[in-house]
Design a protein around this motif. Structure first.
Motif, PDB file in Angstrom:
ATOM      1  N   VAL A   1       0.920  -1.203   0.040  1.00  0.00           N
ATOM      2  CA  VAL A   1       0.174  -0.104   0.067  1.00  0.00           C
ATOM      3  C   VAL A   1       0.774   1.234  -0.107  1.00  0.00           C
ATOM      4  O   VAL A   1       1.658   1.384   1.032  1.00  0.00           O
ATOM      5  CB  VAL A   1      -0.782  -0.010   1.143  1.00  0.00           C
ATOM      6  CG1 VAL A   1      -1.828   1.166   1.259  1.00  0.00           C
ATOM      7  CG2 VAL A   1      -1.870  -1.309   1.176  1.00  0.00           C
ATOM      8  N   LEU A   2       0.942   1.943  -0.984  1.00  0.00           N
ATOM      9  CA  LEU A   2       1.891   3.241  -1.415  1.00  0.00           C
ATOM     10  C   LEU A   2       0.977   4.475  -0.920  1.00  0.00           C
ATOM     11  O   LEU A   2       0.207   4.531  -1.667  1.00  0.00           O
ATOM     12  CB  LEU A   2       2.287   3.271  -2.575  1.00  0.00           C
ATOM     13  CG  LEU A   2       3.335   4.260  -3.047  1.00  0.00           C
ATOM     14  CD1 LEU A   2       4.527   4.332  -2.360  1.00  0.00           C
ATOM     15  CD2 LEU A   2       3.651   4.137  -4.598  1.00  0.00           C
ATOM     16  N   VAL A   3       1.381   4.896   0.122  1.00  0.00           N
ATOM     17  CA  VAL A   3       0.525   6.368   0.740  1.00  0.00           C
ATOM     18  C   VAL A   3       1.190   7.650  -0.103  1.00  0.00           C
ATOM     19  O   VAL A   3       2.167   7.788   0.481  1.00  0.00           O
ATOM     20  CB  VAL A   3       0.460   6.312   2.208  1.00  0.00           C
ATOM     21  CG1 VAL A   3      -0.316   7.506   2.432  1.00  0.00           C
ATOM     22  CG2 VAL A   3      -0.037   5.016   2.738  1.00  0.00           C
ATOM     23  N   THR A   4       0.233   8.082  -0.974  1.00  0.00           N
ATOM     24  CA  THR A   4       0.862   9.237  -1.400  1.00  0.00           C
ATOM     25  C   THR A   4      -0.502  10.007  -2.212  1.00  0.00           C
ATOM     26  O   THR A   4      -1.403   9.446  -2.373  1.00  0.00           O
ATOM     27  CB  THR A   4       1.882   9.228  -2.448  1.00  0.00           C
ATOM     28  OG1 THR A   4       2.212  10.561  -3.235  1.00  0.00           O
ATOM     29  CG2 THR A   4       1.232   8.336  -3.701  1.00  0.00           C
ATOM     30  N   VAL A   5      -0.202  11.396  -2.174  1.00  0.00           N
ATOM     31  CA  VAL A   5      -1.266  12.121  -2.968  1.00  0.00           C
ATOM     32  C   VAL A   5      -0.750  12.339  -4.423  1.00  0.00           C
ATOM     33  O   VAL A   5      -1.583  12.796  -5.408  1.00  0.00           O
ATOM     34  CB  VAL A   5      -1.668  13.494  -2.374  1.00  0.00           C
ATOM     35  CG1 VAL A   5      -2.363  13.220  -0.997  1.00  0.00           C
ATOM     36  CG2 VAL A   5      -0.269  14.355  -2.225  1.00  0.00           C
ATOM     37  N   GLU A   6       0.647  12.164  -4.908  1.00  0.00           N
ATOM     38  CA  GLU A   6       1.038  12.340  -6.059  1.00  0.00           C
ATOM     39  C   GLU A   6       1.091  11.122  -6.774  1.00  0.00           C
ATOM     40  O   GLU A   6       1.917  10.188  -6.941  1.00  0.00           O
ATOM     41  CB  GLU A   6       2.824  12.780  -5.684  1.00  0.00           C
ATOM     42  CG  GLU A   6       2.708  13.924  -5.097  1.00  0.00           C
ATOM     43  CD  GLU A   6       4.246  14.328  -4.887  1.00  0.00           C
ATOM     44  OE1 GLU A   6       4.794  15.124  -5.744  1.00  0.00           O
ATOM     45  OE2 GLU A   6       4.992  13.863  -3.815  1.00  0.00           O
TER      46      GLU A   6
ATOM     47  N   PRO B   1      -4.268   8.004  -0.931  1.00  0.00           N
ATOM     48  CA  PRO B   1      -3.684   9.153  -0.395  1.00  0.00           C
ATOM     49  C   PRO B   1      -3.823   9.070   1.366  1.00  0.00           C
ATOM     50  O   PRO B   1      -3.614  10.215   1.969  1.00  0.00           O
ATOM     51  CB  PRO B   1      -4.936  10.369  -0.773  1.00  0.00           C
ATOM     52  CG  PRO B   1      -5.990   9.609  -1.125  1.00  0.00           C
ATOM     53  CD  PRO B   1      -5.445   8.172  -1.657  1.00  0.00           C
ATOM     54  N   VAL B   2      -4.633   8.022   1.884  1.00  0.00           N
ATOM     55  CA  VAL B   2      -4.809   7.753   3.141  1.00  0.00           C
ATOM     56  C   VAL B   2      -4.065   6.639   3.631  1.00  0.00           C
ATOM     57  O   VAL B   2      -3.804   5.653   3.037  1.00  0.00           O
ATOM     58  CB  VAL B   2      -6.246   7.807   3.597  1.00  0.00           C
ATOM     59  CG1 VAL B   2      -6.982   8.943   3.495  1.00  0.00           C
ATOM     60  CG2 VAL B   2      -6.946   6.542   2.885  1.00  0.00           C
TER      61      VAL B   2
ATOM     62  N   ALA C   1      -0.566  -6.993   3.932  1.00  0.00           N
ATOM     63  CA  ALA C   1      -0.009  -5.782   3.165  1.00  0.00           C
ATOM     64  C   ALA C   1       1.122  -5.027   4.368  1.00  0.00           C
ATOM     65  O   ALA C   1       1.195  -5.267   5.287  1.00  0.00           O
ATOM     66  CB  ALA C   1      -0.895  -4.888   3.056  1.00  0.00           C
ATOM     67  N   VAL C   2       1.982  -4.216   3.506  1.00  0.00           N
ATOM     68  CA  VAL C   2       3.013  -3.422   4.066  1.00  0.00           C
ATOM     69  C   VAL C   2       2.477  -2.026   3.484  1.00  0.00           C
ATOM     70  O   VAL C   2       2.100  -1.900   2.470  1.00  0.00           O
ATOM     71  CB  VAL C   2       4.362  -3.898   3.967  1.00  0.00           C
ATOM     72  CG1 VAL C   2       4.844  -5.260   4.267  1.00  0.00           C
ATOM     73  CG2 VAL C   2       4.669  -3.716   2.316  1.00  0.00           C
ATOM     74  N   VAL C   3       2.614  -1.228   4.526  1.00  0.00           N
ATOM     75  CA  VAL C   3       2.365   0.341   4.301  1.00  0.00           C
ATOM     76  C   VAL C   3       3.778   0.833   3.944  1.00  0.00           C
ATOM     77  O   VAL C   3       4.472   0.896   4.896  1.00  0.00           O
ATOM     78  CB  VAL C   3       1.458   0.993   5.314  1.00  0.00           C
ATOM     79  CG1 VAL C   3       1.065   2.493   4.931  1.00  0.00           C
ATOM     80  CG2 VAL C   3       0.297   0.171   5.437  1.00  0.00           C
ATOM     81  N   VAL C   4       3.984   1.829   2.831  1.00  0.00           N
ATOM     82  CA  VAL C   4       4.927   2.589   2.660  1.00  0.00           C
ATOM     83  C   VAL C   4       4.383   3.892   2.236  1.00  0.00           C
ATOM     84  O   VAL C   4       3.645   4.134   1.423  1.00  0.00           O
ATOM     85  CB  VAL C   4       5.955   1.982   1.429  1.00  0.00           C
ATOM     86  CG1 VAL C   4       6.955   2.833   1.044  1.00  0.00           C
ATOM     87  CG2 VAL C   4       6.328   0.619   1.504  1.00  0.00           C
TER      88      VAL C   4
END
Length: 515
Positions: A22-27, A130-131, A142-145
Motif C-alpha cells: 500500500v503506497l500512501v501518497t497524493v502524488e 492518499p490515506v 500488506a505493508v504500508v509505505v
C-alpha cells in the motif's frame, strides 16, 4: 527519504515476496513514475499494469488487456493474468482502491485472496492511496509505505525542465539562484511546485530572485490547507524582544548550527527548547524571533487542529504535519501551548494521549534538522517525561520582567509605534508598571495612544502612567500560578531566561503583590 530511497524500499519488499504493498501518497503520477522505474530496474521485460474505475486496465508497454469495469472484475482479471504466466514479474497498480475496500467486505476478501495467490508468482500488487489506514483484515498481508515529498534535488530538476521546455521564458537565475528557488518550494508536491514555478514564469515571462518570495507565498497557502500547520514569515530580531538575556545568548551561540560549516565541524543540530511561563512573558515572540535570527522557516503547529472526529484521523493529521515539517527542514517548529494536547484528559477515548505520545516520540527520534520550540503556560498539566533531556536541549523559565527589562520592553513598543523612546521617561514607566508582563506593557502603550488620539495630541509619559494605573496585571490575578512556577524553577527543573543561575534569578525576582 528521497525518491531513490523509496525505490530501494519497494525493491526490498518485492525481493522479499511481499505480494501487497500500500503506497500512501497524493502524488499519483509521481508514484507511477517511481514504480515504473522500479519495474524497469527489476526486470526490463516486465509490465506496469494500472487499473482505475474510469479507464480499466492499462499497460505501460502497450499490451492488449481484458476489460475490467468493476473492482471485482479487476481483481479477477489480474489473477488470471498473473497465474497464466507466473514467471512474469509484472507490477499491478490499483488506483483509489481504498474507496472500494472501505465499503465492500467482498472486495476486501477478494483482495486478500489475490495477495495470497500472488505470493507463488512473480507478480506483485500495489495500491496507491492518499490515506494511510488499511482494513484490519489486510493488516497481516500488506505493508504500508509512505512516499515522501520531493527533495530539493528533485524540485531543481522540475524547475530546470520547466525553464528548458517553456518557450520565450527568460531566466536571470544563476545555478545557485535556481537551487534557492527549488529550496523555497520544499514542502510542496511535484505538481504544486510545477504550478508555483509556472505561475512565477507567466507573471512577467522572467525568472529571477524576486520569484523566490512568490514561491514561498504559494507554499504558505498550501501549508495552510494542512489545517494543523501555519507558515510564518519570521522577521523579528533580538532587538524586538526586551530582556531575556540568557535565552538570547543561548540562541546566538547556535545561530550557525544548521550551516554547512557546522556539519563539517561534526556539530549535531540542536533539538529544541521548552519555554515555560505565564501568558504574556514573550514565549510566542521568542519563537518568532528564533526563525528571524536563524533565518529559517517558522512553522506553527496548532495542537487543537490535530484532533479529528473520525477514528484514526487525529493520528493521521499528526503524521502529515510532522512529515511536512521534516520536508521543509531545516526549520523551526513552534508548538504553542503544548499542554492543550492533553486538555481532553481521559474523556476522548485516549486520542489526546496518543496524539501527544506521537509528538513526543517524534521529538525523541527525529533525525531531520527541525528545531522544536514548545511553549507552555501550565507546567503542572504536562507529564514529567515531557521536558526531559533528549527531547529538548534546554528548558527556560520566563519570569515577570525586572525593572531593567521593563525599560527595554517599553523602549521596544514605543519605537515600534514610531515614537522616540528618548522623549519619554522610561525609568518612571518601568517603576510604575511593577509586576506587568510584556504583553501588558504593550497594551498599556496602546491604551495611552488611544487616549491621546481622542484628544488630537501626541502621547506623553503621563498618558502611559495613567493607562498602567488602570490595569490589573496577571501577577496579581494569578499570583498562585506564578508562585508555583517559581517553586518549580527553584527545584532546578529549568534555566532562568534572564539570569545565569537559580539563586541569582531568585534575588532579582519581582515580588508578587496581593490583590
Amino acid at each position: 527519504m528521497s525518491s531513490v530511497g523509496i525505490q530501494d524500499e519497494i525493491r526490498l519488499y518485492l525481493r522479499a515476496r511481499v505480494a501487497l504493498i500500500v503506497l500512501v501518497t497524493v502524488e499519483e503520477l509521481r508514484a507511477l513514475d517511481v514504480l515504473d522505474e522500479v519495474r524497469r530496474h527489476r526486470d526490463p521485460a516486465s509490465d506496469l499494469v494500472t487499473w482505475d474505475l474510469a479507464e480499466g486496465l492499462e499497460s505501460a508497454t502497450g499490451r492488449q488487456l481484458p476489460k475490467a469495469v468493476s473492482p471485482p472484475d479487476a481483481l479477477a482479471k489480474i489473477q488470471e493474468l498473473a497465474l497464466k504466466e507466473p514467471a512474469r514479474r509484472d507490477l499491478y497498480v490499483l488506483k483509489d482502491f481504498h474507496a472500494f475496500w472501505e465499503r465492500d467486505p467482498a472486495v476486501r476478501r477478494r483482495l486478500r485472496n489475490l495477495a495470497h495467490k500472488l505470493v507463488y508468482t512473480g507478480a506483485s500488487l500495489i495500491v496507491t492511496t492518499p490515506v494511510r489506514g488499511i482494513p484490519e483484515e489486510l493488516g497481516d498481508d500488506a505493508v504500508v509505505v509512505e512516499m515522501p515529498l520531493p527533495e530539493a534535488d528533485a524540485l531543481r530538476r522540475e524547475l530546470d525542465h520547466l525553464i528548458d521546455s517553456t518557450k520565450g521564458v527568460k531566466s536571470t537565475l544563476t545555478p545557485a539562484g535556481r537551487s534557492r528557488l527549488a529550496q523555497a518550494a520544499l514542502g510542496l508536491t511535484a505538481a504544486q511546485a510545477r504550478r508555483a514555478f509556472a505561475k512565477a514564469i507567466v507573471r512577467d515571462d522572467v525568472l529571477d530572485d524576486r520569484d523566490i518570495a512568490a514561491v514561498v507565498a504559494e507554499k504558505k497557502a498550501v501549508i495552510r490547507e494542512n489545517e494543523a500547520l501555519e507558515f510564518y514569515t519570521a522577521e523579528e530580531t533580538p532587538d524586538d524582544l526586551g530582556g531575556l538575556d540568557v535565552l538570547k545568548e543561548w540562541l546566538r551561540l547556535r545561530e550557525r548550527a544548521f550551516s554547512d560549516a557546522a556539519r563539517e565541524f561534526r556539530l549535531p543540530a540542536p533539538k529544541g527548547i521548552a519555554l515555560i511561563g505565564i501568558p504574556g512573558t514573550g514565549k510566542s515572540l521568542t519563537a518568532k524571533m528564533i526563525g528571524g535570527l536563524w533565518r529559517l522557516p517558522l512553522l506553527r503547529l496548532d495542537v487543537g487542529a490535530l484532533f479529528g472526529s473520525l477514528v484514526g484521523e487525529s493520528e493521521e493529521r499528526v503524521r502529515r504535519a510532522l512529515r511536512l515539517a521534516e520536508t521543509v527542514s531545516p526549520c523551526v517548529l513552534w508548538i504553542d501551548e503544548v499542554e492543550k494536547a492533553l486538555a481532553a484528559g481521559g474523556h476522548d477515548g485516549g486520542t489526546s494521549q496518543r496524539v501527544f505520545g506521537a509528538v513526543l516520540t517524534w521529538m525523541q527520534e527525529k533525525t531531520a534538522p527541525v528545531f522544536v520550540v514548545a511553549t507552555a503556560n501550565d507546567v503542572s498539566a504536562l507529564p514529567p517525561e515531557t521536558l526531559r533531556r533528549g527531547r529538548f536541549d534546554e528548558v527556560f523559565f520566563l519570569d515577570l520582567p525586572t525593572e531593567e527589562e521593563r525599560r527595554e520592553i517599553m523602549t521596544v513598543h514605543l519605537r515600534k509605534r514610531g515614537r522616540a523612546p528618548e522623549a519619554f521617561d522610561v525609568h518612571r514607566l518601568a517603576r510604575e508598571s511593577d509586576g506587568f508582563v510584556g504583553a501588558e506593557l504593550e497594551q498599556v502603550v496602546v491604551d495611552a495612544m488611544y487616549e491621546a488620539f481622542a484628544e488630537d495630541r501626541d502621547i506623553t509619559t503621563d498618558d502611559v502612567v495613567r493607562a498602567a494605573a488602570r490595569t490589573v496585571p496577571l501577577s496579581r490575578s494569578r499570583r498562585e500560578t506564578i508562585e508555583d512556577l517559581r517553586a518549580w524553577l527553584r527545584e532546578g527543573r529549568a534555566q532562568s531566561a534572564s539570569f545565569g543561575g537559580a539563586a541569582q534569578a531568585a534575588r532579582h525576582q519581582v515580588p508578587v503583590l496581593e490583590v
